[in-house]
Each structure stands twice: as structure tokens, then as C-alpha cells.
Design an enzyme around this catalytic site. Sequence first.
Site, PDB file in Angstrom:
ATOM      1  N   SER A  30       0.823  -1.210   0.000  1.00  0.00           N
ATOM      2  CA  SER A  30       0.000   0.000   0.000  1.00  0.00           C
ATOM      3  C   SER A  30       0.859   1.262   0.000  1.00  0.00           C
ATOM      4  O   SER A  30       1.994   1.262   0.470  1.00  0.00           O
ATOM      5  CB  SER A  30      -0.915   0.028   1.224  1.00  0.00           C
ATOM      6  OG  SER A  30      -1.784  -1.063   1.227  1.00  0.00           O
TER       7      SER A  30
HETATM    8  N1  SAH Z   1      -1.281  -4.648   4.027  1.00  0.00           N
HETATM    9  C1  SAH Z   1      -0.506  -4.941   2.842  1.00  0.00           C
HETATM   10  C2  SAH Z   1      -1.187  -4.507   1.563  1.00  0.00           C
HETATM   11  C3  SAH Z   1      -1.795  -5.647   0.972  1.00  0.00           C
HETATM   12  S1  SAH Z   1      -2.586  -5.565  -0.598  1.00  0.00           S
HETATM   13  C4  SAH Z   1       0.883  -4.367   2.886  1.00  0.00           C
HETATM   14  O1  SAH Z   1       1.176  -3.577   3.797  1.00  0.00           O
HETATM   15  O2  SAH Z   1       1.690  -4.705   2.029  1.00  0.00           O
HETATM   16  C5  SAH Z   1      -3.983  -6.565  -0.155  1.00  0.00           C
HETATM   17  C6  SAH Z   1      -3.698  -7.997   0.207  1.00  0.00           C
HETATM   18  O3  SAH Z   1      -4.933  -8.601   0.579  1.00  0.00           O
HETATM   19  C7  SAH Z   1      -3.136  -8.851  -0.934  1.00  0.00           C
HETATM   20  O4  SAH Z   1      -1.939  -9.441  -0.530  1.00  0.00           O
HETATM   21  C8  SAH Z   1      -4.236  -9.895  -1.158  1.00  0.00           C
HETATM   22  O5  SAH Z   1      -3.745 -11.147  -1.552  1.00  0.00           O
HETATM   23  C9  SAH Z   1      -4.895  -9.957   0.208  1.00  0.00           C
HETATM   24  N2  SAH Z   1      -6.261 -10.491   0.244  1.00  0.00           N
HETATM   25  C10 SAH Z   1      -7.256 -10.347  -0.675  1.00  0.00           C
HETATM   26  N3  SAH Z   1      -8.373 -10.979  -0.258  1.00  0.00           N
HETATM   27  C11 SAH Z   1      -8.080 -11.541   0.953  1.00  0.00           C
HETATM   28  C12 SAH Z   1      -8.827 -12.339   1.889  1.00  0.00           C
HETATM   29  N4  SAH Z   1     -10.096 -12.689   1.689  1.00  0.00           N
HETATM   30  N5  SAH Z   1      -8.200 -12.739   3.013  1.00  0.00           N
HETATM   31  C13 SAH Z   1      -6.907 -12.399   3.259  1.00  0.00           C
HETATM   32  N6  SAH Z   1      -6.161 -11.651   2.405  1.00  0.00           N
HETATM   33  C14 SAH Z   1      -6.742 -11.222   1.274  1.00  0.00           C
END
Ligand code: SAH
Length: 218
Positions: free
Chosen positions: A68
Site C-alpha cells: 500500500s
Molecule cells: N497490508 C498490505 C497490503 C496488501 S494488498 C501491505 O502492507 O503490504 C492486499 C492484500 O490482501 C493482498 O496481498 C491480497 O492477496 C490480500 N487479500 C485479498 N483478499 C483476501 C482475503 N479474503 N483474506 C486475506 N487476504 C486477502
Amino acid sequence: MNWSYEDNFKHKGLRKRLIIELQQKGIQSKSVLEAINKVPRHFFLDAAFLEHAYEDKAFPIGNGQTISQPYTVAFQSQLLELKPGDKVLEIGTGSGYQCCVLIELGADVFTIETVAPLHEKAKFYLQNLGYKAHFYLGDGTLGLPNIAPFDKIIVTAGAPIVPESLVNQLKVGGILVIPVGDQKLQKMLRIIKTSATEFKQEILGDFAFVPLKGKQGW
Ligand code: SAH
């Protein structure tokens, strides 16, 4: 993560500049700015993006996912109003960067990721960086019923609706921060559980997250 990376004066200088940029964009929480100032974001990016680690931008982390944007991490973290010792559920571990910021803010973090290689990588990186969190592989839209209730819940992927299980897993007085909308654009919602059956909801600006998958996702 590239273990030949170091956290030198140049990185520290770039982080200071990022903090000033975040302040100018409206982030006021001193503790959040301090936490972001402590986490070496360049460790979370592929070597190709190293030069951009302290720009206020999202970047690819593999498996079609992104780390993010620092402003978004700061904005969501600020909305959580974290207190040291808060039990926090994070949906979407991704790179683990947001998780480290929550840990720096004193949270006890339970983080769920649905993509196995990202889950494994984040677990490994954070251990090596000395950040302690509880890692789960699975569908975060279901929360963690065995570990609930939580003081705070943060969703870091764009949801079509507010998953009911997450609301149910909040303590009274607890806060859920979640982007809700379509697959391109979402509104940031802050939901405060004011009693066992009542909630207060605030709508706080537009964001663009990758889609939240799963039973109560896309
Ligand atoms: N917090 C992260 C940003 C992640 S982007 C950071 O600091 O890097 C969003 C993430 O959510 C992705 O890795 C994606 O695979 C995950 N995601 C999507 N749907 C999800 C679900 N149902 N349960 C857990 N993770 C999920």
C-alpha cells in the site's frame, strides 16, 4: 527481501522527507508518523523499485498484489486510534509492511493472507526483521472466530460489502477500518461498535485497493 540492503543515512533521510510529505497531506498523529519513520520500507520492495521506496506510491510485490501507499497506511493506522496492547486483526498481510507499522504502534497483530507465497514471505521477512506477529493463511473475510473479539480490525483490500463476521468479531468500543466500493474505487469506512447491537459509521474519502477476495469478498 534483499539481505544486502542496509538502513543507512540516505534511507533515514528519505524517510524524514516522506514524513514531512505525509504531514502536508494531512496525517497528524505523531505516533503514526513516528512508526512510519521507524519501518524500513525499502526492505519490502524488489531491488528494481529500491529508488522509489520512500515515494508516496503503491508498488507491486508479486502475485499481482501491491504494498500500500504510505499515505494509505498512515491514514488507516490513524483511524484505528491504537493503544499499546490493542489486539488487532489485519486482513491482507501482503508484504507485511502495514503489519510492522501496527506493531511499532504497540499492537498485538493477527494478520491473515489468502495468497500462500505472500503469507510465507511476509512471515519470513518479519521474523528476520525482529517484528513479532501472528500469521494466518486463509480467507480473512471470515475473520478469526477462535481468537475474537478484537479491539481493532483493519482491512487492506477493497471490499464489496462490510463482512458481517468482521463486525461480529469487534469488541464493544472497537473500531473497524475498511475500504468499501467497486473493484476500482472505494470509500474508506470507519465503523465503531457502540454497543452489542449498535454501530456508528463514518465515510472518509476515496481510495483504490486491490480487491478483497473470499466468501464475503469479490
Ligand atoms: N497490508 C498490505 C497490503 C496488501 S494488498 C501491505 O502492507 O503490504 C492486499 C492484500 O490482501 C493482498 O496481498 C491480497 O492477496 C490480500 N487479500 C485479498 N483478499 C483476501 C482475503 N479474503 N483474506 C486475506 N487476504 C486477502
